[in-house]
Design an enzyme around this catalytic site. Structure first.
Site, short mmCIF file in Angstrom:
data_model
loop_
_atom_site.label_atom_id
_atom_site.label_comp_id
_atom_site.label_asym_id
_atom_site.label_seq_id
_atom_site.Cartn_x
_atom_site.Cartn_y
_atom_site.Cartn_z
N GLU A 513 -54.91 -31.56 67.01
CA GLU A 513 -53.57 -32.29 67.36
C GLU A 513 -53.57 -32.39 68.81
OE1 GLU A 513 -52.75 -34.04 65.23
OE2 GLU A 513 -53.35 -33.15 63.51
N ASP A 577 -61.58 -34.05 67.16
CA ASP A 577 -62.36 -33.17 66.34
C ASP A 577 -63.51 -32.29 67.32
OD1 ASP A 577 -61.32 -33.43 63.89
OD2 ASP A 577 -62.99 -34.80 62.99
ZN ZN Z 1 -56.31 -36.55 63.92
#
Ligand code: ZN
Length: 676
Positions: A513, A577
């Protein structure tokens, strides 16, 4: 997030979500039975870490996908079910209390007898309004009437933060109008798509028949719907184009809109919406130019068929069983390959979460959310923030000027954990015997509440997800990261598990995030949440050359034969990621400073357990049909790629598992993107 037909809150708030995530374990941390030791970790780490679990689990008949995410979600849903059963069993709650609303809403949805008895009658006034469209010049008033109640048609209009003036709200006009999940379904000619399109037309005709049309009329109307939706789809922008915040920011006055998208009386539309506005954002100008033409050229009879379908489709779940089942036969079976529908109680539970989310959420957190979880998670967030700050300081490709701005933005990140400080209220009547009316009143209120934001100060207490949600998000205009209570629990985050695993799982989620603030979209917003460049030209170029490598890496993945990951559609999530894992690992390393190295557990070192924790977050089974839909529509890569993609770029991973040059999980340094 699961797909919803209505404009989701996440969309109106402009959020970048985490998508699928979670892990489970029979005991704290990593359970060795979930591994598959027959596959070397440097060959396919996803399989090595999850092979045992994948073999032991399959997809339940009423699900399109089953993974760690669904395991956690099912547990949350069991808590919600208990709350709903307890609350709805009592009929003496004070009228207007959250318990009365939640309990009666749930009871009304379960009262199938009452729903059957009423048949189509609750929708009749809406269908009558649609039949009242005799001339296309009446279209603006009709669309306004439907939109006011949350019914779809043509396009969407909602209020959100102004992307270039984040202290103000602005109205946004967004493209829309189609019933299939993506424009590709109308425009592509491969066998799978063609088949879905044909079945869609049949499904539309069946719904018309259920609503009382003769077979011949139903088929003729379905043809009209397909034609008009195809013309709308042709004008729509692709999902990749929609990801460009600059291209979708086009502030216009109402007068400019009228000139730029003639053929539709915009003034009349906004008057009928009771929206007082002088300017707005035209998100996709070319779509609205085309829409104006269609509004003027397409005969009223065709709009009637189209809007009749839109109203039936959007209301199907509120109508008698025949409509519910026909809707599932297409949405569930054909589109996603799911053989069975969830039991009705579960569907109504999900509808209660969507409709009265923060009322139900209050009852949920009273039962489940321990205060110590919040404290521990906050501590991890700050460790991650520190790690990212250190990473930015040491980046070799970014100049000092841009770094200072990046750090300023990172320092300004807001953090929300668990549940809102201020709960939303639901000031409308909820009746125990009127499911259709309850949902309509709720959506009318939701639309009204959103519109009423115009001209008011930004509500910074608002949440884009309900407390039981197993997910998290970053909002670029708020510049904040948000973690609902639903995700902050074992085994995502388990006080009993070792730090390595917690940093690998929840740390990865937090890092993901945070990195959204610096992905290809987030990086275009500044510390105050404004779409405003803070990059030097040279650094912007250096960044783009790195993100190009990410696009190429993911474009090459082919989860289904002939169907690749779309590297541009998934770019933001893939950057998040890759970066999230890197900073979570750095934070884990920081947490070990001054301490003795933890002893291996089950033969795995701390760093190895960190990566095992990360890999279990994304394990899942998914039906082929559902995967195909997601490859076209989901900005997240599939589970295997979300593990092997980032790990194969990460030197810390090669070191932990001694992966050598040439092995699949160690990508060549020349094609390896290192961004954050
Ligand atoms: Zn995301």
């Amino acid at each position: 997030m699961t797909a919803r037909t209505r404009v989701s809150l996440a969309l109106t708030l402009g959020l970048t979500t985490l998508g699928l995530l979670a892990q489970t374990a029979a005991r704290p941390g990593i359970d060795p039975v979930n591994l598959d030791r027959s596959v070397p970790p440097c060959q396919d780490f996803y399989q090595f870490a999850n092979g045992g679990w994948l073999k032991a689990h399959s997809i339940p008949a009423d699900k399109a996908r089953f993974g760690g995410f669904e395991e956690v979600s099912e547990r949350n849903r069991a808590v919600l079910k208990q709350i709903l059963e307890d609350t709805s069993a009592k009929t003496t709650w004070a009228k207007g209390s959250i318990q009365q609303k939640v309990g009666d809403f749930y009871a009304s949805g379960l009262d199938e007898q009452a729903i059957e008895k009423r048949g189509l009658s609750p929708l009749k006034p809406i269908l009558a309004s649609i039949e009242g469209l005799k001339q296309t010049r009446q279209l603006p008033a009709l669309l306004a009437k439907l939109h006011r109640q949350g019914l779809p048609g043509g396009f969407g209009f909602f209020v959100r933060q102004d992307a270039k003036a984040s202290t103000q709200y602005l109205g946004y006009l967004n493209q829309g109008g189609t019933g299939l999940p993506d424009r590709d379904y109308y425009l592509k000619h491969d066998a799978r798509t063609q088949n879905i399109r044909e079945q869609y037309e049949t499904h539309v005709a069946r719904m018309f028949e259920l609503a009382g049309d003769s077979k011949a009329l139903a088929q003729a109307r379905a043809r009209v719907v397909l034609d008009l939706e195809t013309r709308l789809a042709e004008a729509q922008w692709t999902r990749v184009e929609l990801r460009n915040p600059q291209k979708t920011y086009n502030k216009r006055t109402l007068a400019q809109l009228t000139t730029e998208a003639p053929g539709f009386d915009w003034d009349g539309y906004f008057k009928a919406r009771k929206a007082r506005l002088t300017d707005l954002n035209l998100s996709q100008p070319s779509f609205f130019l085309a829409f104006g033409k269609l509004a003027a050229e397409v005969p009223a009879a065709q709009w009637r068929s189209y809007l009749r379908w839109q109203a039936l489709n959007a209301s199907a779940s509120l109508l008698p069983k025949a409509f519910v089942e026909e809707s599932f036969a297409f949405q569930g079976k054909v589109l996603n390959g799911t053989p069975e529908q969830e039991p009705r109680a579960k569907r109504i539970e999900a509808a209660t979460d969507r409709t009265l989310g923060e009322a139900l959420g209050q009852l949920y957190v009273q039962r489940t959310f321990p205060p110590e979880a919040k404290k521990k998670v906050l501590e991890m967030v700050e460790n991650l923030r520190l790690a990212l700050r250190e990473r930015i300081t040491h980046l070799d490709w970014m100049g000092a000027e841009t770094k200072a701005q990046a750090i300023r933005k990172l320092n300004a990140f807001g953090v929300k954990i668990g549940y809102p400080d201020k709960w939303k209220t639901y000031p409308f009547e909820v009746r125990r015997d009127d499911y259709f009316g309850n949902v309509r009143r709720a959506s009318t209120h939701r639309i009204q509440e959103n519109l009423a934001k115009l001209g008011k100060p930004i509500d910074r207490t608002e949440w884009g997800m309900t407390p039981p949600t197993v997910n998290a998000y970053y909002s670029p205009t708020m510049n904040e990261i948000v973690f609902p209570a639903g995700i902050l629990q074992p085994p995502f985050f388990d006080v009993k598990a070792d730090d390595a695993v917690n940093y690998g799982s929840l740390g990865f989620v937090i890092g993901h995030e945070m990195t959204h603030g610096f992905d290809d979209q987030g990086s275009q917003f500044d510390a105050e949440g404004n779409l405003k460049n803070w990059w030097t030209e040279a650094d912007k170029k250096a960044y783009a050359s790195r993100t190009d490598l990410v696009v190429r890496q993911y474009d090459a993945y082919e989860p289904l034969k002939g169907e690749h990951v779309n590297g541009k559609l998934t770019l933001g999530e893939n950057i998040a990621d890759i970066g999230g894992l890197k900073i979570a690992f750095a934070a884990y390393q920081n947490s070990l400073k001054g301490k003795a190295l933890p002893a291996p557990i089950d033969g795995f070192t701390g760093p190895q357990r960190f990566f095992l924790g990360a890999a279990t977050v994304w394990r899942n089974h998914i039906r082929e049909a559902a995967q195909s839909v997601r490859l076209k529509t989901d900005p997240h890569s599939p589970g295997r790629e979300r593990v092997n993609g980032p790990l194969s770029n990460l030197p810390e991973f090669y070191e932990a598992f001694s992966c050598g040059d040439g092995q699949p999980m160690k990508r060549d340094v020349k094609v390896r993107p290192t961004i954050w």
